[in-house]
Design a protein around this motif. Structure first.
Motif, short mmCIF file in Angstrom:
data_model
loop_
_atom_site.label_atom_id
_atom_site.label_comp_id
_atom_site.label_asym_id
_atom_site.label_seq_id
_atom_site.Cartn_x
_atom_site.Cartn_y
_atom_site.Cartn_z
N THR A 65 0.68 -0.63 -0.19
CA THR A 65 0.05 0.06 0.13
C THR A 65 1.12 1.14 0.22
O THR A 65 0.69 2.34 -0.51
CB THR A 65 -0.90 0.26 1.24
OG1 THR A 65 -1.28 -1.14 1.31
CG2 THR A 65 -2.14 1.06 1.15
N ALA A 90 -6.90 -0.81 -1.11
CA ALA A 90 -5.60 -0.05 -0.97
C ALA A 90 -5.59 0.56 -2.82
O ALA A 90 -4.69 1.48 -2.78
CB ALA A 90 -4.62 -1.25 -0.69
N GLY A 195 5.30 -6.46 2.84
CA GLY A 195 6.23 -5.98 2.38
C GLY A 195 5.85 -5.59 0.73
O GLY A 195 4.25 -6.27 0.87
C1 LIG Z 1 -4.57 -5.95 -5.45
C2 LIG Z 1 -4.10 -5.53 -4.19
N1 LIG Z 1 -4.13 -3.90 -4.21
C3 LIG Z 1 -3.01 -3.82 -3.22
C4 LIG Z 1 -2.44 -4.23 -1.82
C5 LIG Z 1 -2.73 -3.77 -0.84
O1 LIG Z 1 -1.24 -4.61 -0.61
P1 LIG Z 1 -0.17 -4.27 1.56
O2 LIG Z 1 -1.08 -5.62 2.13
O3 LIG Z 1 0.94 -5.25 0.76
O4 LIG Z 1 -0.81 -2.91 1.82
C6 LIG Z 1 -3.57 -5.88 -1.92
C7 LIG Z 1 -3.18 -6.99 -0.75
O5 LIG Z 1 -3.38 -6.51 0.17
C8 LIG Z 1 -3.91 -6.34 -3.22
O6 LIG Z 1 -4.63 -7.37 -3.49
#
Ligand SMILES: Cc1ncc(COP(=O)(O)O)c(C=O)c1O
Length: 388
Positions: A65, A90, A195
């Motif tokens: 994110t 996110a 991460g």
């Molecule tokens: C499509 C998508 N974008 C962004 C994220 C965000 O990633 P993170 O959890 O590593 O912050 C996720 C999953 O968690 C996701 O599935």
């Protein structure tokens, strides 16, 4: 009669290396007392990823994110960005934190990625970029999107959170678009505990991303921009580095699980699977989405989801609701009717898929889905017979 599973079967379960091996790695961290701030393991891990993705332009973060949020900020994206409502929240949050207005457009019905035709129609003088998502690891229509971006002078950014290991025409997805974000969250097929990573084409962005993820520090006595703290630490890097060694076997097991699901569920009336991907795509089998078509299947997606819980199977409704239907985004004006996205969000169910899931358990999950359907169709025919 099929019994419920003794233990809950969740949609995913993170793979972990052998504890002794991880502890060996931890010993180096204990010896050095270097826990974060661009430590030796992180530096080595960044080189391994650069090698894997065949690019020097990689930057690591503590989650996906913040990687995306900083990526958008570092590229100076503003105004309106065309994006998908069929994703994890996110994706849109990263726009919001940059004061960018999301313009939601529809997805295409086979693989659920942004529909390029709808993208072109949504471009306004305020549009600065397209933020597309390789949802479930299905690559977007990268060539058509690149053509649209080029013709309209827009940046093309990919949320590749689900797409570690996916290749198009034997090139890693990191080579498409101006920037891509990969998530290494524990629920992903490949993880570093938590991460994230950005890959990008313009090598000039590297130092900007490095500043932004480390408070903007240039030296002990100089801060050149108001950055934040989004650094990956040494334990994350250690896990990520070890997990690279398991990647091929993780993907292969998922491929075999997917094959069983496809064989067993393909011909069930009312269940639709995404078509096989074109031959030039190397897939990572990150998710196992199915669509439940209520009329033909005999029960709705939500009913099936609830029934499966009684058998201790916890499928997930990824991605429902659509992002634009969450309370915090309901005030965003949406011009596109999002016809496909709305239908898919009401029908989609992602089934359990992970390395430790046995083939027998996959067969049993399929048996349960099939039995639930036949029970429901018997119930319906009894109801019809009684009405007569
Ligand atoms: C499509 C998508 N974008 C962004 C994220 C965000 O990633 P993170 O959890 O590593 O912050 C996720 C999953 O968690 C996701 O599935």
């Amino acid at each position: 009669m099929i019994k419920a599973f003794d233990k809950p079967i969740y949609v995913t379960r993170p793979y972990l290396p052998k504890l002794e091996l991880f502890c060996d790695g931890l010993k180096d961290i204990w010896d050095s007392h270097w826990l974060t701030n661009n430590g030796p393991i992180l530096k080595r891990y960044a080189r391994e990823l650069a090698n894997y993705f065949e690019t020097d332009n990689v930057c690591l973060f503590n989650n996906g994110t913040l990687a995306l949020q900083i990526g958008l900020q570092g590229m100076g994206i503003s105004g309106e960005v065309i994006t998908t409502p069929f994703t994890f929240v996110a994706t849109t949050h990263a726009l919001f934190w940059n004061k960018i207005r999301p313009v939601f457009v529809d997805i295409e019905p086979d693989y659920y990625t942004l529909d390029p035709e709808k993208v072109e129609a949504a471009i306004t003088p305020w549009t600065t970029a397209i933020l597309a998502v390789h949802v479930f690891g299905h690559p977007c229509n990268v060539n058509v999107l690149a053509d649209i971006a080029r013709r309209h002078n827009l940046k093309l950014i990919y949320d590749a959170a689900h797409a570690f290991g996916v290749r198009v025409g034997n090139r890693s997805l990191a080579h498409f678009g101006d920037m891509s974000m990969f998530s290494f969250h524990a629920t992903k097929l490949y993880h570093s505990l938590e991460g994230g990573m950005l890959t990008f084409q313009d090598s000039g962005l590297k130092s900007i991303f490095d500043y932004l993820k480390n408070f903007g520090f240039e030296s002990e006595v100089e801060v050149v921009m108001p950055g934040t703290n989004a650094k990956m630490n040494e334990m994350q890097a250690l896990m990520g580095s070890m997990m690279l060694g398991y990647l091929d076997k993780l993907i292969e097991k998922r491929r075999k699980i997917t094959e069983i699901y496809r064989q067993r569920l393909n011909d069930i009336s009312g269940i639709r699977l995404p078509p096989s991907l074109p031959a030039d795509i190397t897939y990572n089998y990150a998710y196992m989405p199915i669509e439940v078509h209520e009329k033909e299947f005999g029960m709705s997606r939500d009913e099936l989801y609830e029934e499966l819980k009684k058998y201790n199977i916890f499928a997930r409704r990824y991605f429902y609701p659509l992002i634009c239907d969450y309370a915090c985004y309901r005030s965003v004006s949406v011009k596109d009717p999002l016809t496909v996205a709305r239908l898919v969000a009401s029908r989609v169910l992602t089934l359990p898929i992970y390395y430790d899931l046995s083939f027998d358990d996959v067969q049993r999950i399929c048996d349960i889905i099939i039995i639930l359907q036949s029970k429901e169709s018997n119930r319906q025919s009894t109801r019809v017979a009684t009405n007569i």
